[in-house]
Design a protein around this motif. Sequence first.
Motif, short mmCIF file in Angstrom:
data_model
loop_
_atom_site.label_atom_id
_atom_site.label_comp_id
_atom_site.label_asym_id
_atom_site.label_seq_id
_atom_site.Cartn_x
_atom_site.Cartn_y
_atom_site.Cartn_z
N GLY A 148 7.90 5.27 6.43
CA GLY A 148 7.94 4.63 8.36
C GLY A 148 9.44 4.29 8.47
N THR A 149 10.06 3.73 10.03
CA THR A 149 11.03 3.89 9.76
C THR A 149 12.31 2.74 9.19
N SER A 167 7.70 0.38 7.74
CA SER A 167 9.22 0.20 7.87
C SER A 167 9.78 -0.95 7.12
N LYS A 190 -1.80 -2.60 -0.93
CA LYS A 190 -2.67 -1.56 -0.89
C LYS A 190 -2.68 -1.04 -2.12
N LYS A 195 -7.10 -4.81 -0.57
CA LYS A 195 -6.26 -5.31 0.04
C LYS A 195 -5.48 -5.35 -1.92
N HIS A 202 3.63 -13.32 2.30
CA HIS A 202 4.57 -12.21 2.54
C HIS A 202 6.01 -12.57 2.81
C1 LIG Z 1 2.77 -0.61 6.29
C2 LIG Z 1 2.19 0.16 7.32
C3 LIG Z 1 1.97 1.45 7.20
C4 LIG Z 1 0.77 -0.40 7.60
O1 LIG Z 1 -0.08 -0.33 6.75
P1 LIG Z 1 -1.61 -0.62 7.04
O2 LIG Z 1 -2.46 -0.64 5.67
O3 LIG Z 1 -2.14 -0.60 7.88
O4 LIG Z 1 -1.15 -2.65 6.25
P2 LIG Z 1 -1.95 -3.51 7.69
O5 LIG Z 1 -2.15 -3.46 8.29
O6 LIG Z 1 -3.41 -3.76 7.16
O7 LIG Z 1 -1.07 -4.95 6.52
C5 LIG Z 1 -1.19 -5.21 5.42
C6 LIG Z 1 0.03 -6.48 5.33
O8 LIG Z 1 1.42 -5.65 5.23
C7 LIG Z 1 2.21 -6.03 6.34
N1 LIG Z 1 2.60 -5.23 6.93
C8 LIG Z 1 2.51 -4.41 7.80
N2 LIG Z 1 3.94 -3.39 8.10
C9 LIG Z 1 4.51 -3.89 7.17
C10 LIG Z 1 6.23 -3.59 7.37
N3 LIG Z 1 6.62 -2.66 7.62
N4 LIG Z 1 6.81 -4.66 6.73
C11 LIG Z 1 6.20 -6.26 5.89
N5 LIG Z 1 5.20 -6.29 5.49
C12 LIG Z 1 4.36 -5.69 6.53
C13 LIG Z 1 0.68 -7.21 7.02
O9 LIG Z 1 1.21 -8.14 8.07
C14 LIG Z 1 -0.20 -7.55 6.41
O10 LIG Z 1 0.66 -8.13 6.33
P3 LIG Z 1 -1.21 -9.21 5.90
O11 LIG Z 1 -2.06 -8.73 4.82
O12 LIG Z 1 -0.28 -10.84 5.07
O13 LIG Z 1 -1.82 -9.74 6.86
C15 LIG Z 1 3.12 0.32 8.66
O14 LIG Z 1 2.53 -1.01 8.94
C16 LIG Z 1 4.52 0.73 8.51
O15 LIG Z 1 5.09 0.05 9.10
N6 LIG Z 1 4.15 2.22 9.69
C17 LIG Z 1 5.31 2.89 9.78
C18 LIG Z 1 5.48 3.08 11.29
C19 LIG Z 1 6.58 3.69 11.01
O16 LIG Z 1 7.52 3.65 11.30
N7 LIG Z 1 6.24 3.93 12.54
C20 LIG Z 1 7.78 4.12 13.53
C21 LIG Z 1 7.04 4.41 14.28
S1 LIG Z 1 8.57 5.30 16.16
#
Ligand SMILES: CC(C)(COP(=O)(O)OP(=O)(O)OC[C@H]1O[C@@H](n2cnc3c(N)ncnc32)[C@H](O)[C@@H]1OP(=O)(O)O)[C@@H](O)C(=O)NCCC(=O)NCCS
Length: 226
Positions: A148-149, A167, A190, A195, A202
Amino acid sequence: MTCIINILFILIGLGVLKLILISIFFYDEIIQAKKKDPAAKGFLEILLLYQGLHALVAYRVAHFFYKINLFFLARFISQMARFLTGIEIHPGAKIGKGLFIDHGMGVVIGETSIIGDNVLLYQGVTLGGTGLEKGKRHPTIGNNVVIGTGAKVLGNITIGDNSYVGSNAVVIKDVPPNSTVVGVPGRITKQDGKKIDISLDHIHVLDPIMQNIEELEKRIDKLEKK
Ligand SMILES: CC(C)(COP(=O)(O)OP(=O)(O)OC[C@H]1O[C@@H](n2cnc3c(N)ncnc32)[C@H](O)[C@@H]1OP(=O)(O)O)[C@@H](O)C(=O)NCCC(=O)NCCS
């Protein structure tokens, strides 16, 4: 006049030839970009306008020169690409097929990084070292990984296949395959679709400074009681 027109035709011809060659040799990368960027409208748009692809084309040329020990030329090409695209890929890095760097600006890929197939990197990702160590000092990224970013993946660690790095995470330890890692320092939240750390708070887990402050508060309480 005819001479200028001829030169123009030659230049246009060379440009078209270059585009055809890139379309052939970077077909996988263009298809991955189309799949992974919902905003991508078509093949030509990606070919002409996606700086992630352009940086990768420059990297392949630079890597060729790096492999035949023309280090200066390799680095020169990589620095020119950095100037034009905002993406710095060291020519020594090893990159598989189908890499897509979305947006791209600020991405840094260190010299001894290894990247598998079909990886997606967003802007601001660093695959870096942790200090002044020599040898293999950058991460190995498995196949189908998404970073992620703004995430930083540091040191000679491995991110397993099919994993997600959230990210802005800072990852300094190995991540097993099929995992999601978030936060600073990176924690696995995860694995294999389940999970983990169900009781995860967090706010505290992801903020080591808060944890230290809480420990200090407890110690002060104890001392005050004494
Ligand atoms: C981590 C990521 C892949 C999500 O994965 P996921 O398996 O769908 O995870 P979830 O959305 O179920 O979140 C799991 C937990 O991590 C937390 N979380 C998700 N992304 C996070 C991040 N970047 N930093 C900190 N915590 C994060 C959520 O709040 C959740 O917490 P909880 O269990 O207490 O509710 C996604 O959030 C992410 O960061 N993707 C990168 C996308 C990006 O960079 N996009 C840029 C487009 S320009």
